[in-house]
Design a protein around this motif. Structure first.
Motif, PDB file in Angstrom:
ATOM      1  N   GLU A  44      11.068  50.740  51.207  1.00 46.62           N
ATOM      2  CA  GLU A  44      11.906  50.518  50.019  1.00 46.62           C
ATOM      3  C   GLU A  44      13.403  50.532  50.356  1.00 46.62           C
ATOM      4  O   GLU A  44      14.233  50.452  49.458  1.00 46.62           O
ATOM      5  CB  GLU A  44      11.619  51.613  48.976  1.00 46.62           C
ATOM      6  N   GLY A  45      13.722  50.665  51.641  1.00 48.22           N
ATOM      7  CA  GLY A  45      15.130  50.804  52.008  1.00 48.22           C
ATOM      8  C   GLY A  45      15.564  49.821  53.077  1.00 48.22           C
ATOM      9  O   GLY A  45      14.857  48.867  53.407  1.00 48.22           O
ATOM     10  N   ILE A  46      16.734  50.100  53.599  1.00 49.34           N
ATOM     11  CA  ILE A  46      17.274  49.304  54.705  1.00 49.34           C
ATOM     12  C   ILE A  46      17.312  50.216  55.933  1.00 49.34           C
ATOM     13  O   ILE A  46      17.784  51.356  55.864  1.00 49.34           O
ATOM     14  CB  ILE A  46      18.656  48.712  54.351  1.00 49.34           C
ATOM     15  N   CYS A  47      16.780  49.722  57.035  1.00 45.47           N
ATOM     16  CA  CYS A  47      16.602  50.571  58.222  1.00 45.47           C
ATOM     17  C   CYS A  47      17.507  50.137  59.367  1.00 45.47           C
ATOM     18  O   CYS A  47      18.055  49.026  59.365  1.00 45.47           O
ATOM     19  CB  CYS A  47      15.152  50.498  58.703  1.00 45.47           C
TER      20      CYS A  47
ATOM     21  N   ARG B 274      17.840  54.363  51.267  1.00 49.29           N
ATOM     22  CA  ARG B 274      17.006  53.836  50.180  1.00 49.29           C
ATOM     23  C   ARG B 274      17.636  54.236  48.848  1.00 49.29           C
ATOM     24  O   ARG B 274      18.044  55.393  48.677  1.00 49.29           O
ATOM     25  CB  ARG B 274      15.598  54.418  50.330  1.00 49.29           C
ATOM     26  N   GLY B 275      17.728  53.284  47.937  1.00 46.16           N
ATOM     27  CA  GLY B 275      18.279  53.600  46.620  1.00 46.16           C
ATOM     28  C   GLY B 275      18.820  52.349  45.967  1.00 46.16           C
ATOM     29  O   GLY B 275      18.766  51.252  46.542  1.00 46.16           O
ATOM     30  N   PRO B 276      19.394  52.508  44.769  1.00 41.75           N
ATOM     31  CA  PRO B 276      19.880  51.354  44.020  1.00 41.75           C
ATOM     32  C   PRO B 276      20.905  50.546  44.821  1.00 41.75           C
ATOM     33  O   PRO B 276      21.767  51.127  45.487  1.00 41.75           O
ATOM     34  CB  PRO B 276      20.557  51.980  42.803  1.00 41.75           C
ATOM     35  N   GLY B 277      20.810  49.252  44.763  1.00 42.28           N
ATOM     36  CA  GLY B 277      21.813  48.390  45.383  1.00 42.28           C
ATOM     37  C   GLY B 277      21.583  48.088  46.844  1.00 42.28           C
ATOM     38  O   GLY B 277      22.277  47.257  47.435  1.00 42.28           O
ATOM     39  N   VAL B 278      20.609  48.769  47.444  1.00 41.70           N
ATOM     40  CA  VAL B 278      20.367  48.571  48.880  1.00 41.70           C
ATOM     41  C   VAL B 278      19.610  47.249  49.100  1.00 41.70           C
ATOM     42  O   VAL B 278      18.699  46.923  48.361  1.00 41.70           O
ATOM     43  CB  VAL B 278      19.540  49.766  49.417  1.00 41.70           C
ATOM     44  N   ARG B 279      20.029  46.475  50.081  1.00 41.21           N
ATOM     45  CA  ARG B 279      19.298  45.247  50.429  1.00 41.21           C
ATOM     46  C   ARG B 279      18.067  45.622  51.237  1.00 41.21           C
ATOM     47  O   ARG B 279      18.182  45.979  52.418  1.00 41.21           O
ATOM     48  CB  ARG B 279      20.160  44.339  51.298  1.00 41.21           C
ATOM     49  N   VAL B 280      16.924  45.542  50.613  1.00 44.63           N
ATOM     50  CA  VAL B 280      15.682  45.992  51.258  1.00 44.63           C
ATOM     51  C   VAL B 280      15.308  45.017  52.378  1.00 44.63           C
ATOM     52  O   VAL B 280      15.269  43.806  52.163  1.00 44.63           O
ATOM     53  CB  VAL B 280      14.552  46.096  50.210  1.00 44.63           C
ATOM     54  N   ASP B 281      15.078  45.577  53.550  1.00 41.21           N
ATOM     55  CA  ASP B 281      14.692  44.694  54.671  1.00 41.21           C
ATOM     56  C   ASP B 281      13.177  44.703  54.830  1.00 41.21           C
ATOM     57  O   ASP B 281      12.454  45.221  53.988  1.00 41.21           O
ATOM     58  CB  ASP B 281      15.416  45.127  55.956  1.00 41.21           C
ATOM     59  N   ARG B 282      12.684  44.134  55.926  1.00 38.03           N
ATOM     60  CA  ARG B 282      11.229  43.992  56.065  1.00 38.03           C
ATOM     61  C   ARG B 282      10.582  45.132  56.845  1.00 38.03           C
ATOM     62  O   ARG B 282       9.395  45.108  57.106  1.00 38.03           O
ATOM     63  CB  ARG B 282      10.903  42.652  56.744  1.00 38.03           C
TER      64      ARG B 282
ATOM     65  N   GLY C 245      15.435  46.691  61.648  1.00 38.34           N
ATOM     66  CA  GLY C 245      15.895  46.704  60.261  1.00 38.34           C
ATOM     67  C   GLY C 245      17.277  46.103  60.060  1.00 38.34           C
ATOM     68  O   GLY C 245      18.001  45.802  61.015  1.00 38.34           O
ATOM     69  N   GLY C 246      17.633  45.957  58.799  1.00 33.35           N
ATOM     70  CA  GLY C 246      18.857  45.260  58.404  1.00 33.35           C
ATOM     71  C   GLY C 246      20.157  45.992  58.694  1.00 33.35           C
ATOM     72  O   GLY C 246      21.230  45.388  58.640  1.00 33.35           O
TER      73      GLY C 246
END
Ligand SMILES: O=C(O)[C@@H](CO)OP(=O)(O)O
Ligand SMILES: [Mg+2]
Length: 411
Positions: A42-45, A365-373, A385-386
């Motif tokens: 659910e986040g950007i790593c 992880r949280g609002p506004g984060v560009r979720v990566d794969r 990750g992104g």
């Protein structure tokens, strides 16, 4: 939606290298971690060099960097930070040290740098406070026990310097070293003399202490020597709230981390049952963090046990404790409006039994984060990750930007 609250969760030393005992996986990759994996999904790593690529950080320099106080500018030694964490208030002129309760054998060789990971050292600390007398050298001491084998010492007196070596041989089977001044300054010579005398007197007090007599009867290594390191004076730290406009707290059983939190102006929230080790009450810690997020904008929570397993070279114990951590973190998944940052402060590979410079995994992880794969939280998955590869000192600016609190650079 924009997050207003931030949780920084530092899983101390969780990052590792491939372990033979785990079929070539790291303990984090080998562990079943559905909660951390969901946070990753659910986040950007990314991966992170806490200080810089190739620099092997201590927990002190790494945590300073993560909080946006690059150690190159702010670090004045571990001792004063550890001292503050144990409750010794460091004022001008005091020299702080980190201490280990350690075991020395009849031949004078250090057989255990951590006295069997002893805990409950308060009676030993009290005996040292009562018994050590450095008045002939014009020096007073402050001494407090920390978590596990850890303790802190501060020397108080006129004309004390902080450029002195350590008596810690840093390995077992070696003799403790004599502490020496690192310069020609008489102030450093005075500190070195006081340290060596402190080590001698405290060793005598510890030798026959009932706690140690009992430990020997039980076949446990006695805490009969203090290893001291990290000499330093307290540095000047701009306060977190002024720097970032965020109120904050620190939750950590490790006194170094609570000390760092305190000196930058975070309120230390003690949590009963937490030990800084693999037997810590993590549920209580997570509950305390969630409660604290109700009152403050920013919470730094450190979970230490995986680092200890790494220092002990115990890959399987490390993997198993990571699974315990993961289970305890489940309530965090409900914090949809909080920006959650999860990372390690440094790698502690079981094969090295110490910190290494290998970059650590990080997820936001949280609002506004560009979720990566990326959907797994481990050293290799996060590298795709992104966030790509960042430095520890980048973490606060990235965090502030995600909560719309960063300052515009330029007009
Ligand atoms: O406190 C600790 O956990 C470690 C690393 O900082 O120190 P030591 O190796 O002396 O146990
Ligand atoms: Mg650490």
């Amino acid at each position: 939606m924009i997050a207003e609250k931030v949780l920084f969760l530092v899983l101390d030393g969780i990052s590792d290298r491939p372990c033979e005992a785990l079929d070539g996986l790291t303990p984090l990759a080998a562990a079943r971690t559905p909660v951390l994996d969901q946070i990753a999904a659910e986040g950007i790593c990314g991966i992170m060099d806490s200080v810089a690529p190739g620099i092997r950080p201590g927990s002190d320099t790494s945590h300073l960097a993560l909080l946006g106080y690059p150690p190159q500018e702010y670090y004045t030694g571990r001792g004063p930070l550890e001292a503050e964490g144990t409750g010794i208030h460091m004022t001008a002129g005091m020299i702080g040290f980190r201490c280990n309760f350690a075991t020395v054998d009849a031949d004078g060789l250090v057989t255990d740098r951590r006295a069997g990971r002893i805990s409950g050292t308060e009676p030993l600390a009290e005996a040292i406070r009562d018994g050590v007398d450095l008045s002939a050298l014009g020096v007073e001491i402050r001494f407090e026990a920390g978590a596990g084998h850890r303790a802190a010492l501060a020397l108080v007196g006129e004309g004390l310097g902080d450029k002195v070596s350590s008596n810690d041989p840093k390995k077992e089977g070696a003799r403790p070293l004599t502490i020496r001044p690192c310069t020609d300054d008489p102030a450093d010579a005075k500190t070195a003399r006081a340290c060596n005398e402190f080590i001698r007197q405290s060793g005598e007090i510890l030798y026959n202490h009932p706690v140690n007599v009992r430990r020997m009867e039980e076949g446990l290594p006695p805490a009969n020597l203090l290893l001291i390191r990290g000499a330093g004076k307290m540095g000047a730290f701009p306060q977190f709230s002024e720097r970032y406009g965020l109120s904050g707290s620190v939750i950590s059983a490790a006194t170094l981390i609570s000390g760092i939190g305190k000196v930058v102006g975070l309120e230390h929230i003690p949590v009963p049952g937490t030990t800084g080790s693999v037997d810590s009450d993590l549920d209580a810690k997570v509950r305390a963090a969630i409660e604290e997020l109700g009152r403050k904008d920013f919470v730094l929570m450190n979970i230490k046990g995986a680092d200890e397993a790494g220092h002990d070279g115990k890959g399987i114990q490390k993997r198993d404790f990571i699974e315990v951590i993961d289970e305890a973190l489940a309530p965090l998944l409900d914090l949809k409006e909080t920006l959650i940052v999860v990372c390690a402060d440094h790698s502690t590979p079981c094969s090295v039994k110490d910190h290494s410079a290998d970059p650590v995994p990080v997820v936001i992880r949280g609002p506004g984060v560009r979720v990566d794969r990326t959907n797994q939280f481990d050293e290799v998955s996060c590298a795709e990750g992104g966030l790509h590869r960042i430095r520890g000192r980048d973490l606060m600016p990235i965090t502030l930007d995600l909560i719309n609190k960063s300052h515009k650079y330029g007009a």
